[in-house]
Design a protein around this motif. Structure first.
Motif: not given
Length: 165
Positions: A55-58, A121-129, A133-134
């Motif tokens: 998905l794009g930023l928007e 913990i890896e999944a949470i890290h990846h999701l935050i990344g 920004h959004e």
């Protein structure tokens, strides 16, 4: 047994930690899910889950309801237990999201069922990344990398103990 979900909770401000397998009658969980100021999602792969990676930023911004406080339920447990958890009546109504992992899990002390499986913990890290920004996290400061530092340290310690046996 290794509890990377508990590790994540200890590393993250404003997080909740609920133990159990069926949260259908858990008043705390229901209160969060029904809070009109929150936009709740579950980080859980599979059928019916929206993959955030392409998905794009928007599109991600639209999906994550920027006018409400994002609340992410992250399921921690064996895959069998996780399936039971997401079937809880109060959680089953929440939108599911997932992502496409960039690389294999570093969870070398436990065999993952599929190459794309991450520890909690890896999944949470990846999701935050992915969505930081959004949601106006200071992703560029990389504070969320502390999750991976704690995880990698635990993995290295486990491997050291296994060698000493």
């Amino acid at each position: 047994r290794i509890a990377t979900g508990r590790m994540s909770h200890l590393c993250l401000k404003n997080s909740f930690f609920f133990e159990g397998q069926d949260f259908s009658n858990d008043e705390r969980v229901t209160r969060i899910v029904q809070d009109p100021t929150r936009h709740c999602i579950i980080l859980y792969p599979g059928v019916g889950s929206t993959n955030l990676t392409p998905l794009g930023l928007e599109e991600r911004s639209d999906l994550l309801a920027t006018d409400k406080r994002l609340t992410v339920f992250v399921i921690d447990g064996t895959w069998r237990t996780a399936r039971k958890m997401v079937r809880s009546t109060n959680l089953s109504q929440i939108q599911r999201v997932c992502f496409t992992p960039e690389k294999p899990s570093n969870f070398r002390v436990r065999k993952q069922p599929h190459a794309g499986c991450y520890s909690t913990i890896e999944a949470i890290h990846h999701l935050i990344g992915l969505i930081g920004h959004e949601k106006h996290f200071k992703v560029d400061e990389r504070a969320h990398d502390n999750l991976i530092y704690a995880f990698d340290s635990m993995v290295e310690f486990q491997l050291k103990l296994m060698k000493e046996k």
